[in-house]
Design a protein around this motif. Structure first.
Motif: not given
Length: 193
Positions: A126, A128-129, A153, A155, A158-161
């Motif tokens: 998990a 963040r990026w 763009d 998903d 998600l939730p990782t960008r």
């Protein structure tokens, strides 16, 4: 089964041709921890990296200078200091485990399988990026032609960008070090670091 590398081996300045060829059978462990700010994902280890046991270790690779010039690290790290990255919220993994002299030696199947494993790794750790270093390899691994350098763009993780960075290999003539560092800096700013 491929042999693992010695994670704590000192950095080597030179390897013989035979040592580099023998490194193709070695696995390079991830530098990873749960909840990182940014997990940087290379395409696969080069033979120099596999021989040394350190990511982005080949002289001329611009990963470490770009990471520092972008502001991710307070000084330019040597490849044998990769273990310090989690302390700055950073980690390193690869799409494919197999070490090669050039990334274009990987098969489409290896990259696709790597994309599947990378999704599982992102779900487990998990970050963040997730920043994949190489747009062409990303397109193959994730089965999309729409990807370009920069934020995505998507998903799918998600939730990782998701962010795509240029490949820092010295073989990538499209990005010189200043432009490469600027792309890394864009990600650093987006990640709030």
């Amino acid at each position: 089964m491929p042999s693992p590398v010695n994670r704590h081996a000192p950095a080597r300045v030179r390897f013989t041709r035979d040592e580099l060829l023998a490194a193709a059978d070695r696995l390079l462990p991830d530098v990873i921890a749960p909840g990182l700010d940014v997990l940087l994902c290379g395409i696969n280890p080069g033979l120099w990296s596999a021989a040394s046991g350190h990511h982005f270790a080949r002289p001329g690779n611009r990963f470490w200078p770009a990471l520092h010039r972008s502001g991710f690290t307070p000084r330019q790290l040597r490849p044998d200091e990769q273990h310090l990255l989690p302390g700055w919220g950073l980690g390193i993994t690869n799409l494919a485990a197999r070490a090669t002299a050039r990334a274009d030696e990987l098969t489409r199947e290896e990259l696709t399988a790597g994309g599947t494993l990378l999704r599982a790794k992102v779900a487990e750790y998990a970050p963040r990026w997730l920043a994949v270093l190489g747009v062409t390899a990303f397109r193959v691994a994730f089965g999309t032609q729409a990807a370009k350098v920069g934020p995505q763009d998507s998903d799918a993780l998600l939730p990782t960008r998701l962010w795509i960075l240029p490949n820092p290999s010295g073989l990538n003539a499209h990005y010189q070090l200043p432009a490469l560092a600027a792309e890394f800096a864009r990600l650093r700013e987006a990640a709030g670091r």
